[in-house]
Write a protein that holds these residues in place. Sequence first.
Motif, PDB file in Angstrom:
ATOM      1  N   ARG A 586     -65.724  21.614  10.789  1.00 30.36           N
ATOM      2  CA  ARG A 586     -64.309  21.891  10.993  1.00 30.36           C
ATOM      3  C   ARG A 586     -63.599  20.602  11.405  1.00 30.36           C
ATOM      4  NH1 ARG A 586     -64.407  25.258  16.743  1.00 30.36           N
ATOM      5  NH2 ARG A 586     -65.448  23.645  17.987  1.00 30.36           N
ATOM      6  N   GLN A 587     -62.301  20.583  11.222  1.00 35.35           N
ATOM      7  CA  GLN A 587     -61.508  19.427  11.634  1.00 35.35           C
ATOM      8  C   GLN A 587     -60.386  19.898  12.565  1.00 35.35           C
ATOM      9  OE1 GLN A 587     -61.044  16.538  12.708  1.00 35.35           O
ATOM     10  NE2 GLN A 587     -61.157  15.352  10.793  1.00 35.35           N
ATOM     11  N   GLN A 588     -60.484  19.480  13.820  1.00 35.96           N
ATOM     12  CA  GLN A 588     -59.474  19.849  14.807  1.00 35.96           C
ATOM     13  C   GLN A 588     -58.628  18.653  15.247  1.00 35.96           C
ATOM     14  OE1 GLN A 588     -62.165  21.881  17.665  1.00 35.96           O
ATOM     15  NE2 GLN A 588     -61.008  23.746  17.173  1.00 35.96           N
ATOM     16  N   ARG A 589     -59.008  17.449  14.821  1.00 32.79           N
ATOM     17  CA  ARG A 589     -58.215  16.262  15.143  1.00 32.79           C
ATOM     18  C   ARG A 589     -57.120  16.105  14.082  1.00 32.79           C
ATOM     19  NH1 ARG A 589     -59.402  11.536  15.285  1.00 32.79           N
ATOM     20  NH2 ARG A 589     -58.581  10.903  17.305  1.00 32.79           N
ATOM     21  N   VAL A 590     -55.980  16.671  14.351  1.00 32.64           N
ATOM     22  CA  VAL A 590     -54.883  16.641  13.397  1.00 32.64           C
ATOM     23  C   VAL A 590     -53.623  16.112  14.072  1.00 32.64           C
ATOM     24  CG1 VAL A 590     -55.813  18.532  12.010  1.00 32.64           C
ATOM     25  CG2 VAL A 590     -54.261  19.033  13.901  1.00 32.64           C
ATOM     26  N   ALA A 591     -52.710  15.623  13.243  1.00 28.94           N
ATOM     27  CA  ALA A 591     -51.381  15.198  13.697  1.00 28.94           C
ATOM     28  C   ALA A 591     -50.378  16.014  12.892  1.00 28.94           C
ATOM     29  CB  ALA A 591     -51.187  13.706  13.491  1.00 28.94           C
ATOM     30  N   PHE A 602     -51.044  20.252   8.342  1.00 25.30           N
ATOM     31  CA  PHE A 602     -50.266  21.450   8.668  1.00 25.30           C
ATOM     32  C   PHE A 602     -51.094  22.482   9.421  1.00 25.30           C
ATOM     33  CE2 PHE A 602     -51.869  21.959   4.331  1.00 25.30           C
ATOM     34  CZ  PHE A 602     -52.524  23.167   4.395  1.00 25.30           C
ATOM     35  N   ALA A 603     -52.390  22.212   9.615  1.00 27.07           N
ATOM     36  CA  ALA A 603     -53.242  23.140  10.360  1.00 27.07           C
ATOM     37  C   ALA A 603     -54.604  22.497  10.558  1.00 27.07           C
ATOM     38  CB  ALA A 603     -53.393  24.467   9.617  1.00 27.07           C
ATOM     39  N   THR A 604     -55.343  22.989  11.544  1.00 26.61           N
ATOM     40  CA  THR A 604     -56.753  22.634  11.644  1.00 26.61           C
ATOM     41  C   THR A 604     -57.503  23.362  10.532  1.00 26.61           C
ATOM     42  OG1 THR A 604     -57.165  24.455  13.179  1.00 26.61           O
ATOM     43  CG2 THR A 604     -56.575  22.309  14.129  1.00 26.61           C
ATOM     44  N   SER A 605     -58.755  22.991  10.301  1.00 25.05           N
ATOM     45  CA  SER A 605     -59.512  23.619   9.220  1.00 25.05           C
ATOM     46  C   SER A 605     -60.874  24.049   9.726  1.00 25.05           C
ATOM     47  CB  SER A 605     -59.661  22.653   8.038  1.00 25.05           C
ATOM     48  OG  SER A 605     -60.367  21.495   8.427  1.00 25.05           O
ATOM     49  N   ALA A 606     -61.394  25.097   9.097  1.00 25.65           N
ATOM     50  CA  ALA A 606     -62.713  25.619   9.442  1.00 25.65           C
ATOM     51  C   ALA A 606     -63.785  24.907   8.634  1.00 25.65           C
ATOM     52  CB  ALA A 606     -62.760  27.117   9.176  1.00 25.65           C
ATOM     53  N   SER A 638     -61.728  26.390   1.825  1.00 27.25           N
ATOM     54  CA  SER A 638     -60.734  25.396   1.417  1.00 27.25           C
ATOM     55  C   SER A 638     -61.064  24.070   2.081  1.00 27.25           C
ATOM     56  CB  SER A 638     -59.320  25.844   1.799  1.00 27.25           C
ATOM     57  OG  SER A 638     -59.185  25.981   3.198  1.00 27.25           O
ATOM     58  N   GLU A 639     -60.686  22.976   1.421  1.00 25.37           N
ATOM     59  CA  GLU A 639     -60.890  21.647   1.960  1.00 25.37           C
ATOM     60  C   GLU A 639     -59.814  21.341   3.000  1.00 25.37           C
ATOM     61  OE1 GLU A 639     -63.397  19.790   1.184  1.00 25.37           O
ATOM     62  OE2 GLU A 639     -64.122  20.546  -0.762  1.00 25.37           O
ATOM     63  N   HIS A 640     -60.166  20.433   3.944  1.00 29.18           N
ATOM     64  CA  HIS A 640     -59.176  20.059   4.961  1.00 29.18           C
ATOM     65  C   HIS A 640     -58.015  19.287   4.341  1.00 29.18           C
ATOM     66  CE1 HIS A 640     -57.410  18.861   8.749  1.00 29.18           C
ATOM     67  NE2 HIS A 640     -57.481  17.589   8.372  1.00 29.18           N
ATOM     68  N   LEU A 641     -58.306  18.326   3.475  1.00 30.16           N
ATOM     69  CA  LEU A 641     -57.242  17.604   2.784  1.00 30.16           C
ATOM     70  C   LEU A 641     -56.748  18.492   1.655  1.00 30.16           C
ATOM     71  CD1 LEU A 641     -58.613  13.959   2.624  1.00 30.16           C
ATOM     72  CD2 LEU A 641     -57.283  15.073   4.405  1.00 30.16           C
TER      73      LEU A 641
END
Length: 672
Positions: A586-591, A602-606, A638-641
């Motif tokens: 998952r990616q929680q480091r977002v701006a 626009f959101a964190t990802s699983a 879904s992909e984070h990018l």
Amino acid sequence: MPVFTLVAANCAVAQTQHQWLQNDRPMPHDADVITVTSPVSSPLTITTATKTPRQPVPASDGSDYLKTIPGFSQIRNGGTNGDPVFRGMFGSRLKILAGGAEMQGSCPSRMDAPTSYISPESYDLLTLVKGPQTVLWGPGASAGTLRFERIHPHFDAAGIQAEGSLLGGSNARRDETLGASLGNEQGYLQLLGNKSRASDYQDGTGRRVPSRWDKWNGDLAVGWTPDNTTWMELSMGRGNGEASYVGRGMDGSQFKRESLGAKFEKSEISEVLDKIEAQVYYSYTNHIMDNTTLRKVPTNVAAGKRVGCCKARQRAASAARSSNLDRRTTGARVMGTWLWPDFRLQSGLDAQTNTHRGHQKEGWQKDAWFQQYGVFNELTWSRDQHERIIGGARLDQSLAEKYALSATDRRSATLPAGFIRYERQLAFLPVMFYTGLGYTERFPDYWEMFAPNDGPRRGEAAFATLQSEKTTQIDVGVQYHGQPFDAWLSGYAGRINDYILVKYDPKNAYRRQVTNVDAMILGGEMGLGYHFTQHWKVDASMAYSWGSNLSDSRPLPQTPPLDARFGLTYERQQWSSSALWRVVSRQQRVAMDEGNVVGRDFATSAGFGVISANVGYKINKAIKVSGGIDNILNKTYSEHLNLAGNSNFGYSADMPINEPGRTLWMKLNMKF
């Protein structure tokens, strides 16, 4: 194993590695086994044969192919024409060349990214140099330098060479490729063609995702080889296509490209001057996007046709949108190579000019013009058979003009770049390692200076005030290549002053501001392989990227999460099979609402895990059949990018686009 045998094997590996380091020549191979993890020839430089099959389903464009290499990810549009990201870096930070030429896209939002005009199977080799560790191929390549190359045909006598492939799969996927060459020892004629098309795919839930495409390419080359040391080639190419985008307000109804080029090489000129290389090229892209050709007429357009009032028809006319843009690029390059017993010097000049236009009611209107010319030198010192030091420097002059109705603005910059790297091959072990320090300055590109609504301060143009990026980066790597085990590791850490960042208006995603911030990046890639029996092998690769916006004390946006691939391969005589397990954290480091000109956070990802498999059978030396299943378990993910979906297709503004569900494919390869 006796000590003598072990030492001899290690020395052979060291000699092979040293020869590769000395010559910097790619070592292609026509593998029978489908690649599932990573094609790696060095932790710094990856060279792979683009015709080598790999999983998932064979790529429809350059970006789709790159995502199989550790460190690469993709800002997903849907079915095709995504935008490549390497180590979290996007756009012109990654220098992308096809046949030594650069082809620029036209769309201000990069709907036609440069890789969308590249068909991987039309080329023979793909070479990636990570980080700012070369100066030979143009300015600003802070993330890396990527080259798609063709190996020109060789004939000892009159003859014909041909190869082709047919692909069929789920979602009406159909691909055909054909390459044929005829010639003799004096020259050759080469013809290349391909066509790729697919319908909308379904995600793991069975939901249709608008993503269909249809594209084709054709290329012709005529070569002259009067002797073994002289080569001249003239080439031309054309292509076109269309693509539907679930994540955009318009689709691409035309991706027209034209290219012309000439190359010349003369080698073994004297005892010191080894080679002269020269190239000129021309490329042209003409892109049309609209919301009526490939998708249903928007609701308000349909309403305007049904309702007879003038106001409704006016609303209908304003809802139907289209845009036509083009970009014309010309470039040239000349380089000489000088050899001494312990030194190699590569020195040359390069230049490029490109013009961007938009088609208005008054006709074609030029809005942007860019020019670059530079000088470069790269010196290699082989201290002995086990170590060498490489250093390079280049200096570029970049200019840009912005055209408006009343005036023309102009800006320019002188941009330095350089690197130094130490490489060592151990004498007592099959181990190679390197460490390098590089610096480069990157002039803002068209998408950064012209696409955003505002510059660093609201209400001002980005063209005049946006600063050039300045990247200082350390790259390190190590590789062990033995039997039955091999492994590699590459890492980097960098400081980017005046990093170009795009900020989105939370209330209006079409309004964007571009600004400069200071940033820090680090990460790396690793891989390993182990032959635990004669026929069985396990592979693994992993890539991680991290970035921080130092100016605002927040994460750097559009950073991909940890991505790992695990493969199991079996090969016996004509049969081969592979299985791939891709695991993404998952990616929680977002701006939030920050990113680049294409995508934003626009959101964190699983996280997710996807299993795929394939099997191949080589009927004879000329014919091979292979097939595979991607996403065997029909996973919904879904992909984070990711581009958020478009409301015309029933997606909310912050709803990511799901990847394809279970996908079947079969491919026939022929070579004569």
